[in-house]
Design a protein around this motif. Structure first.
Motif, PDB file in Angstrom:
ATOM      1  N   VAL A 138       0.845  -1.301   0.034  1.00  0.00           N
ATOM      2  CA  VAL A 138       0.017   0.148  -0.084  1.00  0.00           C
ATOM      3  C   VAL A 138       0.911   1.150   0.032  1.00  0.00           C
ATOM      4  O   VAL A 138       0.612   2.191  -0.620  1.00  0.00           O
ATOM      5  CB  VAL A 138      -0.971  -0.028   1.059  1.00  0.00           C
ATOM      6  N   LYS A 153     -11.670  -6.689   6.202  1.00  0.00           N
ATOM      7  CA  LYS A 153     -11.668  -5.351   6.703  1.00  0.00           C
ATOM      8  C   LYS A 153     -10.678  -5.186   7.922  1.00  0.00           C
ATOM      9  O   LYS A 153     -10.471  -4.234   8.142  1.00  0.00           O
ATOM     10  CB  LYS A 153     -13.090  -5.269   6.929  1.00  0.00           C
ATOM     11  N   GLY A 156      -7.269  -4.647   6.490  1.00  0.00           N
ATOM     12  CA  GLY A 156      -7.520  -3.342   5.879  1.00  0.00           C
ATOM     13  C   GLY A 156      -7.281  -2.251   7.130  1.00  0.00           C
ATOM     14  O   GLY A 156      -6.748  -1.254   6.879  1.00  0.00           O
ATOM     15  N   ASP A 157      -7.997  -2.428   8.121  1.00  0.00           N
ATOM     16  CA  ASP A 157      -7.956  -1.663   9.110  1.00  0.00           C
ATOM     17  C   ASP A 157      -6.482  -1.272   9.725  1.00  0.00           C
ATOM     18  O   ASP A 157      -5.928  -0.294   9.944  1.00  0.00           O
ATOM     19  CB  ASP A 157      -9.015  -2.007  10.261  1.00  0.00           C
ATOM     20  N   GLU A 160      -4.474   0.540   7.157  1.00  0.00           N
ATOM     21  CA  GLU A 160      -4.676   1.804   7.525  1.00  0.00           C
ATOM     22  C   GLU A 160      -4.329   2.744   8.503  1.00  0.00           C
ATOM     23  O   GLU A 160      -3.562   3.795   8.303  1.00  0.00           O
ATOM     24  CB  GLU A 160      -6.408   2.069   7.373  1.00  0.00           C
ATOM     25  N   ARG A 161      -4.124   2.001   9.508  1.00  0.00           N
ATOM     26  CA  ARG A 161      -3.477   2.373  10.659  1.00  0.00           C
ATOM     27  C   ARG A 161      -2.211   2.591  10.823  1.00  0.00           C
ATOM     28  O   ARG A 161      -1.452   3.559  11.235  1.00  0.00           O
ATOM     29  CB  ARG A 161      -4.187   1.866  12.265  1.00  0.00           C
ATOM     30  N   THR A 163      -0.361   2.778   7.706  1.00  0.00           N
ATOM     31  CA  THR A 163       0.147   3.808   6.720  1.00  0.00           C
ATOM     32  C   THR A 163      -0.467   5.034   6.946  1.00  0.00           C
ATOM     33  O   THR A 163       0.087   6.128   6.151  1.00  0.00           O
ATOM     34  CB  THR A 163      -0.265   3.128   5.256  1.00  0.00           C
ATOM     35  N   ARG A 165      -3.204   6.076   5.885  1.00  0.00           N
ATOM     36  CA  ARG A 165      -4.063   6.487   4.697  1.00  0.00           C
ATOM     37  C   ARG A 165      -5.423   5.708   4.909  1.00  0.00           C
ATOM     38  O   ARG A 165      -5.490   4.498   5.203  1.00  0.00           O
ATOM     39  CB  ARG A 165      -3.350   6.191   3.544  1.00  0.00           C
ATOM     40  N   LYS A 166      -6.469   6.397   4.383  1.00  0.00           N
ATOM     41  CA  LYS A 166      -7.985   5.850   4.307  1.00  0.00           C
ATOM     42  C   LYS A 166      -8.067   4.915   2.891  1.00  0.00           C
ATOM     43  O   LYS A 166      -7.497   5.166   1.919  1.00  0.00           O
ATOM     44  CB  LYS A 166      -8.882   6.735   4.509  1.00  0.00           C
ATOM     45  N   MET A 167      -8.640   3.802   3.131  1.00  0.00           N
ATOM     46  CA  MET A 167      -8.929   3.081   1.811  1.00  0.00           C
ATOM     47  C   MET A 167     -10.331   2.508   1.815  1.00  0.00           C
ATOM     48  O   MET A 167     -11.271   2.820   2.820  1.00  0.00           O
ATOM     49  CB  MET A 167      -8.094   1.788   2.103  1.00  0.00           C
ATOM     50  N   LEU A 169     -12.785  -0.119   1.867  1.00  0.00           N
ATOM     51  CA  LEU A 169     -12.605  -1.418   2.372  1.00  0.00           C
ATOM     52  C   LEU A 169     -13.801  -2.347   2.002  1.00  0.00           C
ATOM     53  O   LEU A 169     -14.842  -1.964   2.311  1.00  0.00           O
ATOM     54  CB  LEU A 169     -12.508  -1.323   3.926  1.00  0.00           C
TER      55      LEU A 169
END
Ligand code: 13P
Ligand code: SF4
Length: 303
Positions: A138, A153, A156-157, A160-161, A163, A165-167, A169
């Motif tokens: 990512v 998810k 993914g969560d 996100e935390r 990096t 950045r929002k994705m 999901l």
């Protein structure tokens, strides 16, 4: 008394040599299957091995998406599975059709797919990742690049935390890891106050937040080598405890939850592995038009 599997293991090894087969086993396989394999590893390591081994046959002791990935990487090899029912419920939570619909809503987004997906979903994907390289994959994209992340998810969560950045999901999850609760970790911590917690990123956020290290299955196999704790609470499928105990006999490893058993991973037995090799059963293939598109995303993951 522990069951003696040595005759079946020897028979499986003999057949593998006779049939020019390599036996690959995931870290969640039954102990007796792991012990008979040529190589045991996490999803990324097994994909790399599948591509690199010289044998013409791969006996894949894992779940369906892993055998498919082996065929995507090595279409000239025969990939066999001991039990064709060994699927991954999380991989089945996203379909190619569903992903195409989400892409249509976000035409500027790239798709990052966890390797726990079907070949048809990989064919709709820009790059695959595993739990051991998801953060890195990512991070390779520009900060303002929208990313669709499927299907887990929880992973993914975590990404996100890590990096920042929002994705976008997908709402998928692994039923085995999603069932591990913060209360399970707290209960184990009160039994073993000295223990460190290792968690797989497929676990829910409440569990990950209690962990000292969050990593793939093989990451958990490596972690104690550089760490001095005498005990570890292991928040993942319990098959991992076998090699942890083999590798670090002087440390204590306890499962965060004894419920953490993946029934699909446990479908493979020495008997079904032997029968698959004897009869050349359960060959896993991916049609060329899907394979070629999926291969690009898998090759980027391996790079
Ligand atoms: P890794 O072995 O890549 O950590 O994956 C875990 C898993 O759930 C595979 O099904
Ligand atoms: Fe799928 Fe979870 Fe089983 Fe892995 S442990 S194969 S992600 S259901």
């Amino acid at each position: 008394m522990a069951t003696d599997y040595s005759d079946q293991q020897a028979e499986l090894r003999r057949l593998a040599a006779e049939r020019d087969a390599v036996i690959l086993a995931h870290n969640y396989q039954r102990p007796e299957v792991q012990d008979a394999a040529d190589f045991v590893g996490d999803s990324l390591e097994l994909a790399r091995k599948a591509a690199a081994t010289p044998q013409s046959v791969i006996l894949f002791c894992g779940v369906h998406f892993m055998a498919e990935t082996a065929h995507i990487l090595s279409p000239q090899k025969t990939v066999l599975m001991p039990d064709p029912r060994a699927g991954c419920p999380m991989a089945n939570m996203v379909t190619a059709e569903g992903l195409r619909a989400l892409k249509a809503q976000h035409p500027d987004a790239v798709v990052v797919a966890y390797v726990n997906t079907t070949a048809a979903v990989k064919a709709e994907t820009d790059v695959c990742c595993t739990s051991s390289n998801a953060v890195e994959v990512v991070q390779r994209f520009a900060k303002d690049q929208p990313i669709i992340f499927v299907p887990d998810k929880n992973l993914g969560d975590w990404v996100e935390r890590q990096t920042g950045r929002k994705m976008i999901l997908w709402d998928g999850f692994c039923p085995v890891h999603a069932d591990i609760k913060a209360a399970d970790i707290e209960a184990r911590k009160s039994e073993y106050p000295e223990a460190k917690v290792m968690a797989h990123p497929e676990c829910p956020r409440a569990v990950v937040d209690l962990a000292d290290v969050v990593t793939s299955t093989s990451g958990m196999l490596r972690y104690p080598a550089g760490d001095a704790a005498s005990a570890y609470i292991v928040a993942t499928e319990t098959g991992l405890l076998h090699r942890l105990n083999q590798m670090y006999p002087d440390r204590r490893f306890v499962a965060a939850s004894l419920r953490s058993v993946c029934p699909n991973m446990k479908l493979t037995t020495l008997d079904t592995a032997i029968t698959a090799l004897v009869e050349g059963l359960n060959e896993i293939t991916v049609p060329p038009q899907i394979r070629e598109r999926a291969a690009r995303a898998v090759a980027r993951m391996i790079e």
